[in-house]
Scaffold this motif. Structure first.
Motif, mmCIF file in Angstrom:
data_model
loop_
_atom_site.group_PDB
_atom_site.id
_atom_site.type_symbol
_atom_site.label_atom_id
_atom_site.label_comp_id
_atom_site.label_asym_id
_atom_site.label_seq_id
_atom_site.Cartn_x
_atom_site.Cartn_y
_atom_site.Cartn_z
ATOM 1 N N ARG A 52 41.894 45.606 33.965
ATOM 2 C CA ARG A 52 42.095 45.090 35.331
ATOM 3 C C ARG A 52 41.291 45.894 36.352
ATOM 4 O O ARG A 52 41.096 45.448 37.482
ATOM 5 N N ASN B 116 38.244 46.290 36.425
ATOM 6 C CA ASN B 116 37.001 45.580 36.715
ATOM 7 C C ASN B 116 37.241 44.226 37.370
ATOM 8 O O ASN B 116 36.293 43.528 37.711
ATOM 9 N N LYS B 117 38.513 43.864 37.540
ATOM 10 C CA LYS B 117 38.835 42.551 38.103
ATOM 11 C C LYS B 117 39.229 42.624 39.577
ATOM 12 O O LYS B 117 39.244 41.608 40.269
ATOM 13 N N ASN B 118 39.600 43.828 40.036
ATOM 14 C CA ASN B 118 40.046 43.975 41.427
ATOM 15 C C ASN B 118 39.330 45.181 42.025
ATOM 16 O O ASN B 118 39.508 46.317 41.583
#
Length: 419
Positions: free
Chosen positions: A330, A332-334
């Motif tokens: 996560r 790299n997602k936020n």
């Protein structure tokens, strides 16, 4: 002629089925000495066979071999049969005798002769099952135990290569691994252990031994741990000197790698029973020791000088890789969570243990507010005032504590910390 033809089968039947059994029983009563003598001769031969097998086992153990379970069971069974044979002989010699040294107690004679005859069958049977050289020993066992390792290890290849160089060069006796708590000393030592814990015929050492010591150094516990890994049995009531002598006698002609983890004070290798000192060393005579400690003075007191490996903190890229592996994808997602994560990684100070603990604690945190809260805890931490080189771990432990499931679990954590 026809009468003879009819009589022959009857005579044969009488002799084989009636007279011979009767004659055998009469012989039991009249000739107990013959039966006991036959048993004694066979039992003496069995005793010699047992001694031969035991001598072969001792020679094999000195070569690092281990007897099969069937071999040890054969020795136990053979010894039992031999002891029973001796008891029968003693019963015969203890019977009451009369004129001319004879005993007219037919019941006693019969009992002894019958027992001797049956035991002779047992002795001959167990002698036929004597273990042969090619089946007496197991295949060469692993020289050590493979130990579990964390799934993600970063930043240790350089240290590992240096240790392997020292080991394969074969010109040093003791190597020291030094670093603060959580820097990866134990993980590095376990990697070395696993590299050399393979079949004896394929590597340099006869034995690889891994021992954890800790702050409360206990000589007896250390000796027992080493002995159990060598397959030795040390009696609980043995004193320190006897245990030391047993270990020394076993190890002095063997090549071994002794890995001692978490030393807080000097360990007297002589008292433990570890062969070391001024004997010539080299690739063919390897008796090597690796220690891990937080204290450099322990390395010096253990006569480790040029071969001290100091573990440094991880560089940011290495630290990020380890943290990411434990915290999940996560990051790299936020973008905002990734920003908080970088701050957390900086606060962990490049310590593998800290990065692992905090990463695992944050793996379940999905909202930005949760990550922001952890950053606030780290930035407001008072632990930087603690005069200790390992203060970076205190705030990490607090985060780990704060994220325990419930208050009861937190109380258990505090209880074990204070125990």
């Amino acid at each position: 002629m026809a009468q003879y033809d009819l009589l022959t089968p009857c005579v044969t039947l009488f002799v084989s089925e009636i007279w011979r059994p009767i004659k055998k029983r009469i012989g039991y009563c009249l000739k107990p000495a013959t039966h006991v003598c036959n048993l004694e001769k066979s039992a003496v031969d069995l005793e010699d066979t047992i001694d031969t097998v035991q001598d072969k086992i001792k020679v094999g153990e000195r070569a690092g071999k281990r007897p099969r379970t069937q071999t040890t069971r054969w020795i136990e069974s053979a010894q039992s049969v031999h002891d029973e044979s001796q008891r029968i002989k003693n019963d015969y010699e203890a019977r009451s005798t009369h004129a001319f040294g004879c005993s007219w107690n037919c019941i006693s004679n019969y009992s002894i002769s019958s027992a001797a005859t049956q035991k002779l069958i047992d002795v001959d049977g167990i002698k036929r099952r004597t273990p042969q050289d090619d089946s007496m020993f197991c295949l060469l066992p692993p020289v050590g135990r493979e130990l579990p390792l964390p799934p993600n290890i970063v930043g240790q290849n350089e240290y590992k290569d240096r240790i392997l160089y020292y080991i394969r060069q074969g010109t040093v006796r003791i190597i020291g691994i030094c670093g603060m708590g959580g820097s990866g000393k134990t993980t590095l030592l376990k990697q070395v252990n696993n590299m050399f814990s393979c079949a004896a015929e394929t590597h340099e050492f006869d034995h690889v031994i891994y021992v954890e010591v800790g702050q409360q150094q206990n000589l007896k516990t250390i000796q027992q741990s080493i002995a159990s890994q060598l397959g030795l049995t040390l009696a609980q009531d043995e004193n320190t000197l006897s245990r030391s002598a047993s270990l020394y006698s076993f190890l002095k002609e063997r090549k071994f790698l002794l890995l001692i983890d978490d030393l807080w004070q000097t360990l007297d290798l002589e008292k433990v029973g570890i062969p070391h000192g001024c004997r010539k060393i080299g690739p063919q005579n390897r008796k090597m020791i690796i220690i891990t400690t937080r204290l450099q003075q322990v390395c010096h007191s253990m006569k480790v000088q040029d071969q001290v490996i100091l573990l440094k903190r991880l560089k940011f890229n290495e630290a990020w890789t380890l943290f990411e592996a434990n915290a999940g994808d996560r990051l790299n997602k936020n973008a905002q969570i990734r920003c908080y994560a970088k701050i957390i990684v900086e606060k962990c100070g490049g310590l593998p243990l800290a990065l692992k603990i905090v990463g695992q604690a944050m793996a379940s945190k999905e909202s930005e507010s949760e990550w922001k809260y952890v950053v606030m805890l780290l930035e407001q931490s008072k632990f930087h005032k603690v005069p200790d080189a390992e203060r970076d771990l205190y705030s990490v432990l607090y985060i780990s504590y704060d994220h325990l499931q419930n208050e009861r679990t937190q109380q258990c954590f505090l209880f074990f910390c204070l125990d």
